[in-house]
Design a protein around this motif. Sequence first.
Motif, PDB file in Angstrom:
ATOM      1  N   SER A   1      86.812  -3.188  26.498  1.00 41.37           N
ATOM      2  CA  SER A   1      88.251  -3.419  26.385  1.00 41.37           C
ATOM      3  C   SER A   1      88.993  -2.962  27.637  1.00 41.37           C
ATOM      4  N   TYR A   2      88.577  -1.837  28.181  1.00 37.42           N
ATOM      5  CA  TYR A   2      89.227  -1.316  29.390  1.00 37.42           C
ATOM      6  C   TYR A   2      88.991  -2.237  30.581  1.00 37.42           C
ATOM      7  N   GLY A   3      87.779  -2.810  30.649  1.00 34.57           N
ATOM      8  CA  GLY A   3      87.486  -3.753  31.728  1.00 34.57           C
ATOM      9  C   GLY A   3      88.397  -4.965  31.685  1.00 34.57           C
ATOM     10  N   TYR A   4      88.672  -5.472  30.476  1.00 34.42           N
ATOM     11  CA  TYR A   4      89.603  -6.590  30.339  1.00 34.42           C
ATOM     12  C   TYR A   4      91.018  -6.187  30.738  1.00 34.42           C
ATOM     13  N   ARG A   5      91.426  -5.002  30.292  1.00 33.31           N
ATOM     14  CA  ARG A   5      92.813  -4.586  30.526  1.00 33.31           C
ATOM     15  C   ARG A   5      93.085  -4.255  31.994  1.00 33.31           C
ATOM     16  N   ILE A   6      92.076  -3.790  32.690  1.00 36.26           N
ATOM     17  CA  ILE A   6      92.288  -3.440  34.090  1.00 36.26           C
ATOM     18  C   ILE A   6      92.179  -4.664  34.990  1.00 36.26           C
ATOM     19  N   LEU A   7      91.778  -5.782  34.411  1.00 34.22           N
ATOM     20  CA  LEU A   7      91.622  -7.005  35.190  1.00 34.22           C
ATOM     21  C   LEU A   7      92.914  -7.427  35.897  1.00 34.22           C
ATOM     22  N   PRO A   8      94.079  -7.447  35.211  1.00 33.46           N
ATOM     23  CA  PRO A   8      95.316  -7.805  35.937  1.00 33.46           C
ATOM     24  C   PRO A   8      95.631  -6.857  37.087  1.00 33.46           C
ATOM     25  N   ILE A   9      95.335  -5.563  36.901  1.00 34.21           N
ATOM     26  CA  ILE A   9      95.601  -4.584  37.961  1.00 34.21           C
ATOM     27  C   ILE A   9      94.699  -4.859  39.165  1.00 34.21           C
ATOM     28  N   ILE A  10      93.437  -5.188  38.908  1.00 35.29           N
ATOM     29  CA  ILE A  10      92.517  -5.500  39.995  1.00 35.29           C
ATOM     30  C   ILE A  10      92.997  -6.721  40.771  1.00 35.29           C
ATOM     31  N   MET A  11      93.447  -7.736  40.049  1.00 35.00           N
ATOM     32  CA  MET A  11      93.912  -8.956  40.705  1.00 35.00           C
ATOM     33  C   MET A  11      95.159  -8.693  41.542  1.00 35.00           C
ATOM     34  N   GLU A  12      96.089  -7.880  41.012  1.00 29.96           N
ATOM     35  CA  GLU A  12      97.298  -7.549  41.776  1.00 29.96           C
ATOM     36  C   GLU A  12      96.964  -6.726  43.019  1.00 29.96           C
ATOM     37  N   GLU A  13      96.068  -5.769  42.853  1.00 26.25           N
ATOM     38  CA  GLU A  13      95.672  -4.936  43.987  1.00 26.25           C
ATOM     39  C   GLU A  13      94.954  -5.766  45.044  1.00 26.25           C
ATOM     40  N   PHE A  14      94.110  -6.667  44.590  1.00 25.86           N
ATOM     41  CA  PHE A  14      93.398  -7.532  45.528  1.00 25.86           C
ATOM     42  C   PHE A  14      94.369  -8.423  46.290  1.00 25.86           C
ATOM     43  N   GLN A  15      95.370  -8.944  45.593  1.00 28.82           N
ATOM     44  CA  GLN A  15      96.348  -9.800  46.250  1.00 28.82           C
ATOM     45  C   GLN A  15      97.147  -9.017  47.293  1.00 28.82           C
TER      46      GLN A  15
END
Length: 278
Positions: A157-171
């Motif tokens: 569940s945490y992996g799914y939830r942190i996905l938007p943060i990873i994408m924003e940080e990557f951008q």
Amino acid sequence: MMKVNENFLDKFTITSLKNQVLKNAYGNDETFVASLDPRTLFIWYVLFGIIPWFITNYWVLAGLFIFVAITTKLARTVPLILFVFCIGLLSETGFLFLFILLFGGDWSALIPVLQLTLKIGVVSLASITTFAGMDPDKLSNGLLSIGLPDQFAFSISYGYRILPIIMEEFQSVNLSYRLRGVQPDSNGFMGKIRFIMYQLKIVMRSFYPLMLNMAKRSRTTVEALEIKGYRNSMTDPRVKKMKLKTLNFTSKDLAFLASSVLYFALVVTAALIAPKLV
């Protein structure tokens, strides 16, 4: 030809990839597959995601492939996932057959390669249908309901939830590299190739700072969870009961499982009877 290249480049952007990844994780709540109980999908996955590995009949595998392709359509999988699936399946088949020819094989080896390709295709589409149709909470609760450890269910569940943060940080990291660099001219065919290579180069450079920034954010998240008493709640049976209260096995789940088992049995029966009729 120019319009085709421009449309491809418009889709090959960080923003478009981010939107498709987030849509696949959070935007499929209204589909038929998403309305099913997670335990139903787990049982269905055993039937179409594990058993096909032990099947060698081509007609059975082809029938299962058609069925899981239909369920993938019902799950409204985003084009990015299907594109990666097609590229992986075709490249795996092509490279495997190429190596067979290089090491002295002939065209007769294509038949067992196609069998392996069908198996991988069925299992991959079954995985896409199962896990693309559940949001993080439903997936976590479903894993918890079948007896898996709380830590494992929470990590999914945490992996799914942190996905938007990873994408924003990557951008953010990606844009910082693009601001400091010089974007090549994308006119003409060679210009398109240079532009794609430039994008890939930036993606590779963005990986290391992305990992460092996400490590800092993960530590902050862990500290916040500890402050809220997460570790103690993992061992409290009342918390587990409250989480699993949302799960409900309905007549829709029963009908879906029954129809899937019936189709599986019909495909196997037809494959066994057909050779005797010829």
